[in-house]
Motif scaffolding. Sequence first.
Motif, short mmCIF file in Angstrom:
data_model
loop_
_atom_site.label_atom_id
_atom_site.label_comp_id
_atom_site.label_asym_id
_atom_site.label_seq_id
_atom_site.Cartn_x
_atom_site.Cartn_y
_atom_site.Cartn_z
N VAL A 9 0.83 -1.21 0.00
CA VAL A 9 0.00 0.00 0.00
C VAL A 9 0.86 1.26 0.00
CG1 VAL A 9 -1.74 1.32 1.27
CG2 VAL A 9 -1.94 -1.16 1.10
N VAL A 10 1.84 1.30 0.90
CA VAL A 10 2.73 2.48 0.96
C VAL A 10 3.55 2.59 -0.32
CG1 VAL A 10 4.66 3.56 2.17
CG2 VAL A 10 2.81 2.50 3.47
N GLY A 11 4.01 1.46 -0.85
CA GLY A 11 4.77 1.48 -2.10
C GLY A 11 3.97 2.02 -3.27
N LEU A 12 2.70 1.63 -3.35
CA LEU A 12 1.83 2.15 -4.42
C LEU A 12 1.62 3.65 -4.29
CD1 LEU A 12 -0.88 -0.68 -4.65
CD2 LEU A 12 0.86 -0.11 -6.38
N THR A 13 1.44 4.13 -3.08
CA THR A 13 1.26 5.58 -2.89
C THR A 13 2.54 6.33 -3.23
OG1 THR A 13 1.78 5.47 -0.51
CG2 THR A 13 -0.53 5.28 -1.15
N PHE A 14 3.70 5.75 -2.86
CA PHE A 14 4.97 6.39 -3.22
C PHE A 14 5.11 6.49 -4.74
CE2 PHE A 14 7.87 5.61 0.72
CZ PHE A 14 6.99 6.34 1.49
N ALA A 15 4.76 5.41 -5.43
CA ALA A 15 4.85 5.43 -6.89
C ALA A 15 3.93 6.50 -7.48
CB ALA A 15 4.47 4.05 -7.44
N LEU A 16 2.75 6.65 -6.89
CA LEU A 16 1.83 7.69 -7.35
C LEU A 16 2.41 9.08 -7.16
CD1 LEU A 16 -1.02 8.58 -8.29
CD2 LEU A 16 -1.73 8.46 -5.89
N TYR A 17 2.98 9.34 -5.97
CA TYR A 17 3.55 10.67 -5.70
C TYR A 17 4.71 10.98 -6.65
CZ TYR A 17 1.16 9.72 -1.23
OH TYR A 17 0.25 9.38 -0.28
N ILE A 18 5.59 10.00 -6.85
CA ILE A 18 6.73 10.23 -7.73
C ILE A 18 6.28 10.43 -9.18
CG2 ILE A 18 8.79 9.13 -8.69
CD1 ILE A 18 9.17 7.79 -5.92
N GLY A 19 5.29 9.64 -9.60
CA GLY A 19 4.75 9.80 -10.96
C GLY A 19 4.17 11.18 -11.18
N LEU A 72 12.44 10.55 -0.02
CA LEU A 72 11.28 10.64 -0.90
C LEU A 72 10.80 12.07 -1.06
CD1 LEU A 72 9.10 9.13 -2.55
CD2 LEU A 72 7.71 9.16 -0.48
N VAL A 73 10.64 12.77 0.07
CA VAL A 73 10.09 14.12 -0.01
C VAL A 73 11.07 15.06 -0.72
CG1 VAL A 73 10.97 15.01 2.20
CG2 VAL A 73 8.79 15.84 1.30
N TYR A 74 12.36 14.83 -0.54
CA TYR A 74 13.33 15.67 -1.24
C TYR A 74 13.26 15.44 -2.73
CZ TYR A 74 17.69 17.77 -2.76
OH TYR A 74 18.62 18.54 -3.41
N ALA A 80 -3.34 14.24 -4.27
CA ALA A 80 -3.36 12.78 -4.09
C ALA A 80 -3.17 12.41 -2.63
CB ALA A 80 -2.27 12.13 -4.95
N GLN A 81 -2.28 13.12 -1.94
CA GLN A 81 -2.02 12.80 -0.54
C GLN A 81 -3.23 13.10 0.34
OE1 GLN A 81 1.58 15.10 -0.33
NE2 GLN A 81 2.89 13.28 -0.35
N TYR A 82 -3.98 14.15 0.00
CA TYR A 82 -5.19 14.42 0.78
C TYR A 82 -6.18 13.26 0.64
CZ TYR A 82 -9.61 15.95 2.47
OH TYR A 82 -10.79 15.97 3.16
N CYS A 83 -6.35 12.78 -0.59
CA CYS A 83 -7.28 11.67 -0.81
C CYS A 83 -6.85 10.45 0.00
CB CYS A 83 -7.34 11.31 -2.29
SG CYS A 83 -8.02 12.63 -3.34
N VAL A 84 -5.55 10.18 0.03
CA VAL A 84 -5.04 9.03 0.77
C VAL A 84 -5.25 9.22 2.27
CG1 VAL A 84 -2.95 7.73 1.41
CG2 VAL A 84 -3.34 8.39 -0.97
N LEU A 85 -4.86 10.38 2.80
CA LEU A 85 -4.93 10.56 4.25
C LEU A 85 -6.37 10.66 4.75
CD1 LEU A 85 -5.46 13.69 5.58
CD2 LEU A 85 -3.38 14.14 4.30
N ALA A 86 -7.26 11.30 3.98
CA ALA A 86 -8.67 11.40 4.41
C ALA A 86 -9.32 10.03 4.42
CB ALA A 86 -9.43 12.36 3.49
N PHE A 87 -9.07 9.24 3.38
CA PHE A 87 -9.63 7.89 3.30
C PHE A 87 -9.07 7.02 4.43
CE2 PHE A 87 -9.88 3.60 1.28
CZ PHE A 87 -11.27 3.54 1.13
N VAL A 138 1.90 8.46 6.56
CA VAL A 138 3.03 8.88 5.73
C VAL A 138 2.61 10.03 4.80
CG1 VAL A 138 4.62 8.16 3.91
CG2 VAL A 138 4.15 6.63 5.82
N ALA A 139 1.41 9.93 4.22
CA ALA A 139 0.94 10.99 3.32
C ALA A 139 0.82 12.32 4.05
CB ALA A 139 -0.42 10.59 2.73
N ALA A 140 0.30 12.29 5.28
CA ALA A 140 0.14 13.52 6.05
C ALA A 140 1.50 14.16 6.35
CB ALA A 140 -0.60 13.22 7.36
N ALA A 141 2.46 13.34 6.74
CA ALA A 141 3.78 13.87 7.08
C ALA A 141 4.51 14.40 5.84
CB ALA A 141 4.62 12.80 7.75
N LEU A 142 4.44 13.65 4.74
CA LEU A 142 5.17 14.04 3.54
C LEU A 142 4.57 15.28 2.88
CD1 LEU A 142 5.96 10.62 1.82
CD2 LEU A 142 7.37 11.95 3.38
N SER A 143 3.23 15.41 2.91
CA SER A 143 2.59 16.56 2.25
C SER A 143 3.03 17.87 2.89
CB SER A 143 1.07 16.42 2.30
OG SER A 143 0.61 16.41 3.64
#
Length: 570
Positions: free
Chosen positions: A10-20, A161-163, A180-187, A390-395
């Motif tokens: 799950v975290v790996g998929l979200t990371f791929a989304l953020y990087i993409g 990642l964030v850098y 995208a991170q808001y959608c992840v963290l709210a859900f 992770v999404a909340a912290a990275l955003s």
Amino acid sequence: MDIKTLTFIVVGLTFALYIGIAIWARAGSTTDFYVAGGGVPPVANGMATAADWMSAASFISMAGLISILGYDGSVYLMGWTGGYVLLALCLAPYLRKFGKFTVPDFIGDRYYSQTARTVAVICAILVSFTYIAGQMRGVGVVFSRFLEVDITTGVLIGMALVYFYTLLGGMKGITYTQVAQYCVLAFAYTVPAVFVTLQMTGHFLPQTGFGATLADGSGQYLLQRLDGLSTELGFAAYTDGSKSPIDVFAITMALMVGTAGLPHVIIRFFTVPKVSDARKSGGWALVFIAVVYTTAPAIAAITKTNILNTINGPDQQGVMYEDAPTWITNWEKTGLIGVGEAAKAGDEPMFFSNDERSNVRVDADIIVLASPEIASLPNWVVALVAAGGVAAALSTSAGLLLVISSSVSHDLMKRTLMPQITDRQELLAARIAAGFAVLIGAYFGINPPGFVAQVVAFAFGLAAASFFPAIILGIFHKRMNSTGAIAGMVVGVVFTLSYIIYFRFINPAADNPEHWWFGISPEGIGTLGMMFNFVVAFVTLKFSKDAPADIQEMVESIRYPKGAGAAVDH
């Protein structure tokens, strides 16, 4: 599938989304890097603002503090929510009309002074470093449990990642990544809340379940049960407060005006096309923030009830360590839970059992992250919460890194020290500054001065004592001059920082109401620093000349906005 594997997926998929997204929206100019080209739609900007503002403190630590502190923890909820209303209604549209890239840019031009700009840069960096420490700590807490690495390794993973996506995308990449991170963290925040609320009260909505009767047929309300469990163990009732009214007021006010002075949130309103869009995006952000903030009290109360029931057992005689549920042993490995003798060794709040061998010390930062495990929810829910944390912290980390890099490259170098540098050189300087910033932020994430929410509260206090008076006077007091603004900022931030350092680092033994000024804790001292700022600014103005006539005319034009006012570099 086990929790670790699911979390990796799950975290790996979200990371791929953020990087993409960062690659797709990479910045090609300074305007893209600083304000996303000024063309972000209001709804998207509102969602990105909500993600930027709802940091690891909101996702991970706020409900934890409410859970452990009870009534006293509500100051965080009230302060942060009220502060955003103040920012959206009273400051954002006017700052957007001024059309600058950064808060130091506004202060430097409004107060017609490079010294004012430099002081603002120092304050922005100080606030951002304090704030980013909490975010990096949040990432480390998440990874230490769910990826089974130590907190230091977790911080380093989040830092890298964030850098990467800040370096590549700038504000343009950050904006759409934050959507995208808001959608992840709210859900991730609401799904477990719905499950635990249904489980304990039979209500689907956490907001109604918080005030409902329990589903066990006892007829007791949730808060009645929690008050009873707390008093049986020798604590004050959950709904009673122990903080003095003056400290409650000071912390709430510091968080409110600190929110209105946070540079990484204010800069979001420079990314929309028009002044009217700044107002609209502020309204949308409030809607998106409410989804999480109205859910937090229910998670706090239900999770604490589950913890107290767990450690005391059905007969209230205590559960032996060897019979403890797996969530306790899992989190114990991270050092964020202590059991028995280990419970007495830490500084974190402790839940006492009726049997001393099952005393439990619980770090406030794990309450939300552990809530699905405590309630025995499916493993995929646990992995979802990890991704949300992770999404909340990275955003928020991304927004803070951008503030630091733009303060150094644009405000300090381009506008002060090296006005002749090209756009390409300015972008390079911004990316190098972000690199140094993320390293320092990671250090304080590994060695934090408190819980995530406490660290963030210090950042809000510093913002309240430095930026808020300068911004509010810059908009609504046209006569305020540079001398008054500079003196106020310096006094406010030096006093607040000194107070926090003294009680948290130099003499932590004195960190109690008996030694605090007027009974105000370090979390709330930004309110007093803000008052000093205002007083010093007005006294200085009394003995110096008013702002020049052209500056006063400019202030009038800001207060009565007409048209869009594109963000430009003068």
